[in-house]
Scaffold this active site. Structure first.
Site: not given
Ligand code: CP
Length: 337
Positions: A112, A139, A142, A235, A276, A321
């Site tokens: 990340r 991402h 996700q 988001d 998310c 996730r």
């Protein structure tokens, strides 16, 4: 489980949706469903017995870090967390050299960070599968969790009216636009013109849509975007590293807040709300309080009423996730039958 043929993913990295076919991407979601069932039924699924996994984080994380950690342990692997101050990545040692060292010791690497180029270099030089836990551009783990949540609620992905509302050029929006186009959704990005996705991302989604039958829409018109929506997704308005842009973003995005009025405009009682996370929906964070003091907003991208409503599936999504990340690691590194 779907009846699609199991693709050969062993040895592959997972860096962005665009690197996968529809069949491969859907397979990972189906595999995650299977692994979720096995976890719930306490059926062992130790497909990575004895493996060692490096978890590289240049940015903070709750969900991604915990998902990779728990998924590793459930799969029989050992996770090793390496934060930004723990190793020299790009500071006193090049990405290439670090990748070669890590590849000699670890069987797989999660990354990340900021530049997408870094995760690509890790994949190029480490010799082991590398998984993108979020970069500035994409991402993808996700997206897998989001689509598993959609499938759990609607039983399918194709034709789902999936509306992302907010900052249309962040990593989550990019991934959802391209991922939605890949799997054949009616995917709509609803954002102020200043925050539309980059043309290159729109063109990639449009080219994928030609193959999958997806519909791709990018618009600043809220009523048009949310009409008939099965999913409304948002988001944070300001991503990690952009905190100096709050006032400008609030001015642009205030009309795009997901509130009950917007939910009612969908005309769909069965619609779901996704985010998310983390979300700014109340004043229960120091960050939220600071925004309230400086800008007078008690709720930002989503109201507390929507966040806590029966439409909201955000905690199923967060749990997913772990199941989807587990599927990615098992498929690219494990010995699946
Ligand atoms: N959604 C997400 O990536 O959460 P974290 O930043 O907590 O990992």
């Amino acid at each position: 489980m779907s009846t699609i043929t199991k693709p050969i993913l062993k040895g592959r990295s997972f860096l962005a949706e665009r690197d996968f076919t529809k069949g491969e991407f859907v397979y990972l979601i189906d595999l995650a469903e299977k692994l979720k069932h096995e976890k719930q039924q306490r059926i062992p699924h130790r497909h990575l017995e004895g493996k060692n996994i490096a978890l590289l984080f240049e940015k903070p994380s709750t969900r991604t870090r915990c998902a990779f950690t728990v998924a590793c342990i459930d799969l029989g692997a050992h996770p090793e967390y390496l934060g930004k101050d723990d190793i020299q990545l790009g500071k006193k040692e090049s990405i290439e050299d670090t990748a070669k060292v890590l590849g000699r010791m670890f069987d797989g690497i999660e990354f990340r960070g900021f530049e997408h180029k870094k995760v690509e270099m890790l994949a190029e030089h480490s010799g082991v599968p590398v998984w993108n836990g979020l970069t500035e551009q994409w991402h993808p783990t996700q997206t897998l969790a989001d689509f598993l949540t959609v499938k759990e609620n609607f039983g399918r992905l194709e034709g789902i009216k999936f509306v992302y509302v907010g900052d249309g050029r962040n990593n989550v929006a990019n991934s959802l636009l391209v991922g939605g186009a890949l799997v054949g959704m009616d995917v709509r990005i609803c954002a102020p013109k200043e925050l539309f996705p980059e043309q290159e991302v729109i063109e990639l989604a449009e080219s994928l849509a030609k193959e999958s039958g997806a519909i791709v829409t990018v618009t600043d018109e809220i009523d048009k975007a949310v009409a008939g929506a099965d999913v409304i997704y948002t988001d944070v308005w300001v991503s990690m590293g952009e905190e100096d842009q709050f006032a400008e973003r609030i001015a642009l995005l205030a009309p795009y807040q997901v509130n009950m009025e917007m939910i009612e405009k969908t005309g769909n009682d069965q619609m779901i709300f996704l985010h998310c996370l983390p979300a700014f929906h109340d004043l229960e964070t120091s960050y939220g309080m600071e925004i309230y003091k400086n800008h007078g907003l008690a709720e930002m991208e989503v109201t507390d009423a929507v966040f806590r409503s029966s439409h909201s599936k955000v905690f199923d999504q967060a749990e997913n996730r772990m199941h989807t990340i587990k599927a990615v690691m098992a498929a690219t590194l494990g010995n699946l039958q």
